[in-house]
Scaffold this motif. Structure first.
Motif, PDB file in Angstrom:
ATOM      1  N   VAL A 157       0.861  -1.178   0.000  1.00 50.44           N
ATOM      2  CA  VAL A 157       0.000   0.000   0.000  1.00 50.44           C
ATOM      3  C   VAL A 157       0.899   1.230   0.000  1.00 50.44           C
ATOM      4  N   ILE A 158       0.701   2.108  -0.988  1.00 45.96           N
ATOM      5  CA  ILE A 158       1.541   3.301  -1.125  1.00 45.96           C
ATOM      6  C   ILE A 158       0.673   4.535  -0.915  1.00 45.96           C
ATOM      7  N   GLN A 159       1.021   5.300   0.094  1.00 48.80           N
ATOM      8  CA  GLN A 159       0.308   6.538   0.421  1.00 48.80           C
ATOM      9  C   GLN A 159       1.093   7.708  -0.179  1.00 48.80           C
ATOM     10  N   VAL A 160       0.474   8.419  -1.095  1.00 53.64           N
ATOM     11  CA  VAL A 160       1.175   9.437  -1.877  1.00 53.64           C
ATOM     12  C   VAL A 160       0.683  10.830  -1.489  1.00 53.64           C
ATOM     13  N   THR A 161       1.619  11.722  -1.198  1.00 52.83           N
ATOM     14  CA  THR A 161       1.279  13.101  -0.854  1.00 52.83           C
ATOM     15  C   THR A 161       2.379  14.037  -1.352  1.00 52.83           C
ATOM     16  N   SER A 162       2.210  15.338  -1.088  1.00 53.57           N
ATOM     17  CA  SER A 162       3.178  16.335  -1.553  1.00 53.57           C
ATOM     18  C   SER A 162       3.412  17.387  -0.480  1.00 53.57           C
ATOM     19  N   GLN A 163       4.625  17.919  -0.442  1.00 43.64           N
ATOM     20  CA  GLN A 163       4.968  18.983   0.501  1.00 43.64           C
ATOM     21  C   GLN A 163       4.564  20.359   0.000  1.00 43.64           C
ATOM     22  N   ASP A 164       4.509  20.528  -1.328  1.00 39.86           N
ATOM     23  CA  ASP A 164       4.349  21.877  -1.861  1.00 39.86           C
ATOM     24  C   ASP A 164       3.283  21.991  -2.956  1.00 39.86           C
ATOM     25  N   VAL A 165       3.644  21.585  -4.189  1.00 40.74           N
ATOM     26  CA  VAL A 165       2.719  21.726  -5.315  1.00 40.74           C
ATOM     27  C   VAL A 165       2.231  20.345  -5.752  1.00 40.74           C
ATOM     28  N   ILE A 166       1.401  20.311  -6.794  1.00 38.50           N
ATOM     29  CA  ILE A 166       0.883  19.036  -7.300  1.00 38.50           C
ATOM     30  C   ILE A 166       1.972  18.297  -8.076  1.00 38.50           C
ATOM     31  N   HIS A 167       2.212  17.056  -7.696  1.00 43.04           N
ATOM     32  CA  HIS A 167       3.127  16.169  -8.409  1.00 43.04           C
ATOM     33  C   HIS A 167       2.343  14.933  -8.852  1.00 43.04           C
ATOM     34  N   GLY A 168       3.014  14.027  -9.541  1.00 42.56           N
ATOM     35  CA  GLY A 168       2.372  12.796  -9.976  1.00 42.56           C
ATOM     36  C   GLY A 168       3.261  11.598  -9.703  1.00 42.56           C
ATOM     37  N   PHE A 169       2.691  10.540  -9.145  1.00 41.20           N
ATOM     38  CA  PHE A 169       3.418   9.300  -8.837  1.00 41.20           C
ATOM     39  C   PHE A 169       3.060   8.281  -9.910  1.00 41.20           C
ATOM     40  N   HIS A 170       4.068   7.834 -10.672  1.00 44.60           N
ATOM     41  CA  HIS A 170       3.779   6.934 -11.795  1.00 44.60           C
ATOM     42  C   HIS A 170       4.889   5.909 -11.958  1.00 44.60           C
ATOM     43  N   VAL A 171       4.496   4.631 -11.958  1.00 36.85           N
ATOM     44  CA  VAL A 171       5.410   3.518 -12.260  1.00 36.85           C
ATOM     45  C   VAL A 171       4.757   2.725 -13.396  1.00 36.85           C
ATOM     46  N   PRO A 172       5.077   3.026 -14.648  1.00 38.73           N
ATOM     47  CA  PRO A 172       4.360   2.431 -15.785  1.00 38.73           C
ATOM     48  C   PRO A 172       4.371   0.911 -15.813  1.00 38.73           C
ATOM     49  N   ASP A 173       5.523   0.288 -15.562  1.00 42.56           N
ATOM     50  CA  ASP A 173       5.624  -1.166 -15.686  1.00 42.56           C
ATOM     51  C   ASP A 173       4.840  -1.913 -14.616  1.00 42.56           C
ATOM     52  N   LEU A 174       4.507  -1.239 -13.529  1.00 43.41           N
ATOM     53  CA  LEU A 174       3.686  -1.852 -12.481  1.00 43.41           C
ATOM     54  C   LEU A 174       2.243  -1.350 -12.525  1.00 43.41           C
ATOM     55  N   ALA A 175       1.945  -0.493 -13.512  1.00 44.67           N
ATOM     56  CA  ALA A 175       0.601   0.075 -13.688  1.00 44.67           C
ATOM     57  C   ALA A 175       0.137   0.818 -12.443  1.00 44.67           C
ATOM     58  N   LEU A 176       1.030   1.624 -11.874  1.00 43.55           N
ATOM     59  CA  LEU A 176       0.707   2.416 -10.686  1.00 43.55           C
ATOM     60  C   LEU A 176       0.753   3.894 -11.060  1.00 43.55           C
ATOM     61  N   LYS A 177      -0.325   4.617 -10.753  1.00 41.07           N
ATOM     62  CA  LYS A 177      -0.345   6.043 -11.057  1.00 41.07           C
ATOM     63  C   LYS A 177      -1.385   6.746 -10.202  1.00 41.07           C
ATOM     64  N   THR A 178      -0.978   7.850  -9.586  1.00 40.87           N
ATOM     65  CA  THR A 178      -1.903   8.692  -8.839  1.00 40.87           C
ATOM     66  C   THR A 178      -1.277  10.068  -8.658  1.00 40.87           C
ATOM     67  N   ASP A 179      -2.095  11.049  -8.299  1.00 38.75           N
ATOM     68  CA  ASP A 179      -1.599  12.404  -8.060  1.00 38.75           C
ATOM     69  C   ASP A 179      -1.041  12.519  -6.646  1.00 38.75           C
ATOM     70  N   ALA A 180      -0.018  13.343  -6.513  1.00 36.63           N
ATOM     71  CA  ALA A 180       0.529  13.687  -5.202  1.00 36.63           C
ATOM     72  C   ALA A 180       0.088  15.111  -4.890  1.00 36.63           C
ATOM     73  N   LEU A 181      -0.857  15.245  -3.973  1.00 37.40           N
ATOM     74  CA  LEU A 181      -1.479  16.536  -3.687  1.00 37.40           C
ATOM     75  C   LEU A 181      -1.034  17.063  -2.329  1.00 37.40           C
ATOM     76  N   PRO A 182      -0.781  18.369  -2.213  1.00 41.71           N
ATOM     77  CA  PRO A 182      -0.429  18.947  -0.907  1.00 41.71           C
ATOM     78  C   PRO A 182      -1.611  18.871   0.050  1.00 41.71           C
ATOM     79  N   GLN A 183      -1.315  18.565   1.320  1.00 40.73           N
ATOM     80  CA  GLN A 183      -2.322  18.477   2.379  1.00 40.73           C
ATOM     81  C   GLN A 183      -3.402  17.437   2.071  1.00 40.73           C
ATOM     82  N   SER A 184      -3.036  16.417   1.307  1.00 42.78           N
ATOM     83  CA  SER A 184      -3.973  15.348   0.977  1.00 42.78           C
ATOM     84  C   SER A 184      -3.171  14.092   0.671  1.00 42.78           C
TER      85      SER A 184
END
Length: 239
Positions: A157-184
């Motif tokens: 289980v991967i919990q994705v967040t951001s310290q500052d601006v919007i980023h994106g977490f993506h690992v194509p070969d494992l089919a993993l993708k989600t947004d990294a949002l500040p305060q979320s």
């Protein structure tokens, strides 16, 4: 005419063989397996529709190639009813097949809490301008920098967040993708099947050094993972 019919028949046979004799490729994760299976199912619909439309187009061009002007078409209620019903069936199939994948927690994780019964590996991925910090909150909350190490055949289980601006977490070969949002926090889940090192990166343009936001996901055996985990914990306790 015979040559044309033979060529068309050969094309249809080739497509049929390609569809029903698709080789079973090794899937890297539960997420990629689900998504690739859905793509395969949708091809069973998309290819026949494409061939039908192209066949109608070629027939129309050939039959009316010498026509000086377009003639109005006659109303055909049976044809209209037939293609309306056929369209409804196709959309129903696509909707049911897609929902079965999208509702799976390995594609869309919606649980409010992490189930301890599955003994998952929990990773907290925190993005910043311009890099990543990966933490293991269930194992002492040590950081492994830009590297994620997980065991194969075990839920992660991967919990994705951001310290500052919007980023994106993506690992194509494992089919993993989600947004990294500040305060979320966005959570994704999967099970890795194949050992190896997989490249990950940020998918949101986040500033001048966006292109440097790479990280890796290394899938190892359970024994290797436990050894690595012990080393990280010992290194943290000695600091």
């Amino acid at each position: 005419m015979r040559k044309t019919r033979f060529a068309l028949a050969s094309l249809l046979v080739t497509v049929a063989v390609a569809l029903f004799a698709t080789p079973v490729a090794a899937q890297t994760s539960a997420s990629s397996e689900l998504i690739n299976q859905l793509n395969g199912k949708l091809l069973y619909i998309a290819i026949p529709i494409t061939l039908l439309v192209e066949a109608i187009l070629l027939y129309t061009v050939y039959k009316f190639r010498n026509s000086e002007r377009a003639l109005p078409t006659k109303e055909n209620r049976r044809l209209e009813i037939t293609w309306t019903i056929a369209t409804a069936i196709i959309l129903l199939f696509v909707g049911v097949a897609s929902y079965g994948v999208l509702a799976n927690e390995n594609v869309t994780y919606q649980a409010d809490s992490i189930s301890a019964d599955e003994d998952p590996v929990v990773v907290h991925a925190e993005a910043y301008q311009w890099g990543w910090n990966m933490y293991y909150p269930e194992e002492g909350n040590f950081t492994s920098g830009t590297e994620i190490v997980i065991p194969k055949d075990r839920p992660v289980v991967i919990q994705v967040t951001s310290q500052d601006v919007i980023h994106g977490f993506h690992v194509p070969d494992l089919a993993l993708k989600t947004d990294a949002l500040p305060q979320s926090t966005n959570t994704i889940k999967t099970v890795a099947y194949e050992e190896g090192t997989y490249q990950g990166y940020c998918t949101e343009f986040c500033g001048v050094a966006h292109s440097q936001m790479y990280f890796t996901v290394e899938v190892v055996s359970e024994e290797e993972y436990q050894t690595w985990l012990d080393e990280q914990q010992q290194s943290q306790s000695s600091e």
